[in-house]
Design a protein around this motif. Sequence first.
Motif, PDB file in Angstrom:
ATOM      1  N   GLN A  11       0.844  -1.189   0.000  1.00  0.00           N
ATOM      2  CA  GLN A  11       0.000   0.000   0.000  1.00  0.00           C
ATOM      3  C   GLN A  11       0.877   1.236   0.000  1.00  0.00           C
ATOM      4  O   GLN A  11       1.735   1.395   0.860  1.00  0.00           O
ATOM      5  CB  GLN A  11      -0.905   0.021   1.229  1.00  0.00           C
ATOM      6  N   TRP A  13       0.504   5.710  -1.357  1.00  0.00           N
ATOM      7  CA  TRP A  13      -0.462   6.811  -1.278  1.00  0.00           C
ATOM      8  C   TRP A  13      -0.477   7.585  -2.583  1.00  0.00           C
ATOM      9  O   TRP A  13       0.570   7.811  -3.192  1.00  0.00           O
ATOM     10  CB  TRP A  13      -0.106   7.743  -0.115  1.00  0.00           C
ATOM     11  N   GLY A  17      -3.861  11.676  -1.222  1.00  0.00           N
ATOM     12  CA  GLY A  17      -3.630  11.140   0.108  1.00  0.00           C
ATOM     13  C   GLY A  17      -4.467   9.912   0.388  1.00  0.00           C
ATOM     14  O   GLY A  17      -4.722   9.571   1.543  1.00  0.00           O
ATOM     15  N   ARG A  18      -4.885   9.226  -0.678  1.00  0.00           N
ATOM     16  CA  ARG A  18      -5.647   7.998  -0.531  1.00  0.00           C
ATOM     17  C   ARG A  18      -4.750   6.792  -0.806  1.00  0.00           C
ATOM     18  O   ARG A  18      -3.817   6.868  -1.617  1.00  0.00           O
ATOM     19  CB  ARG A  18      -6.832   7.976  -1.509  1.00  0.00           C
ATOM     20  N   PRO A  19      -5.027   5.661  -0.168  1.00  0.00           N
ATOM     21  CA  PRO A  19      -4.223   4.472  -0.427  1.00  0.00           C
ATOM     22  C   PRO A  19      -4.319   4.015  -1.875  1.00  0.00           C
ATOM     23  O   PRO A  19      -5.369   4.151  -2.523  1.00  0.00           O
ATOM     24  CB  PRO A  19      -4.837   3.422   0.515  1.00  0.00           C
ATOM     25  N   PHE A  58      -9.258   4.874   6.688  1.00  0.00           N
ATOM     26  CA  PHE A  58      -8.887   5.609   5.470  1.00  0.00           C
ATOM     27  C   PHE A  58     -10.113   6.017   4.661  1.00  0.00           C
ATOM     28  O   PHE A  58     -10.069   6.099   3.427  1.00  0.00           O
ATOM     29  CB  PHE A  58      -7.938   4.797   4.584  1.00  0.00           C
ATOM     30  N   SER A 369       0.421   9.497  -8.972  1.00  0.00           N
ATOM     31  CA  SER A 369       1.596   9.318  -8.131  1.00  0.00           C
ATOM     32  C   SER A 369       2.825   9.676  -8.951  1.00  0.00           C
ATOM     33  O   SER A 369       2.719  10.191 -10.063  1.00  0.00           O
ATOM     34  CB  SER A 369       1.699   7.858  -7.668  1.00  0.00           C
TER      35      SER A 369
END
Length: 430
Positions: A11, A13, A17-19, A58, A369
């Motif tokens: 996992q 991010w 800011g989400r997994p 989360f 990302s």
Amino acid sequence: MSVIAAVVARQLWDSRGRPTVEAEVTLASGAVGRAIAPAGASRGAHEAVDLRDDGALFGGFGVSRAVAGVAAEIAPALVGRDIGDQAAIDRALVALDGTADKSRLGANAVVAVSMAVLHAAAADVGEPLWRYLTGGRKVRVPLPEIQIFGGGAHAGRRTDIQDFMVMCPKAGSFRRALEITSDVYRTAGRLMEARGPLSGVADEGGWWPDFVSNEDALDVLTQAIETSGHRPAEDVWISLDVAANELGDASGYELALDELRLSGAEMAERVIGWANRYPILSIEDPAGQDDFATMAAVTAAIGGRVQIIGDDVLVTNAARVAAAAAAGACNAALIKVNQVGTVTEAKAALDAAATLGWGTIVSARSGESEDVTIAHLAVGWDAGQLKVGSFTRSERMAKWNEVLRIEEAMGGEAVFAGASCFAAAVAAGL
């Protein structure tokens, strides 16, 4: 080529800011490939589905189930396989999941592994991914499509249109296209600050606007192009992502900012009107995901001079590309690997569109990302266009900067796609 020795997932991010899921593939040769799954905010009903944990942790966006599925099912199925056979590996992933939308193992897990396999294969032969993908063919450096204002689901629905972007097909190089866009982006921010409708930046890094109408945004963007010292419809064109799937469907479209409820025919008329009044070269999703009639009406009216892109209507699916073509809808396809789940399926959709003579655009998602896979796909697949988001935020700039490195590595053989990336009729108009 070498065989797969190990597949692991973790996992990480994303830019919200989400997994999200990162997959890592290690080969018997010692070569390693890694890739991170992106995530979209505005999603089509026909696209592949991420596996999330739900619950309170989360905000329900956890990916522990997706990560666990890689360890328990995907890794055992892939270890020992030839890394050079991407198609066979992707077929195995699809069969292992066993659902039409990748929902059992999760499209986030499947796409991360599929892309990591591709990276590992390139690493195994010691080539950058883009060159590995070319298979020795000559390819072009893509034309960037870059967001200036973010709206719709990316900016609290402050405008109905989701993305107000610019394109510079006559720039001559990728580097010059970015330089021109930088001028427009900075100028747009100054104009908004002077007028007052500036609320920060949106999900993809574009200015977060507070305009009084959708046309107000188009007026300011046109002004920004002019004030930056560039010529609208000569140096810089506007590209829109209407994301109409978020506004309605064939039964009616709601333009909240303009306080309008429109039929499909009226929606088509409005979009056509924008194209007639502003320096617009490209329009994405002017109709909902199943409203082929409205999409076809827009394509018939202005598709000879404007790129009409299918995103939610096509969802990177070769069969839906064929269906849209049969309906006379679209002349370009957006390609998002996570929308379909595997590299092989995404390439099939791109090939289907290219065979029709359509434009093809490799695209990021709003949740991104530092992963730069799509920069390499856009070049190596000779897509012609790349859509990443805006000209700010590191998850966006990582992709733009990677293409700059690729263009430099090509040296004298670098050819900027420019107008050649569009369908023939659109290209001829430039």
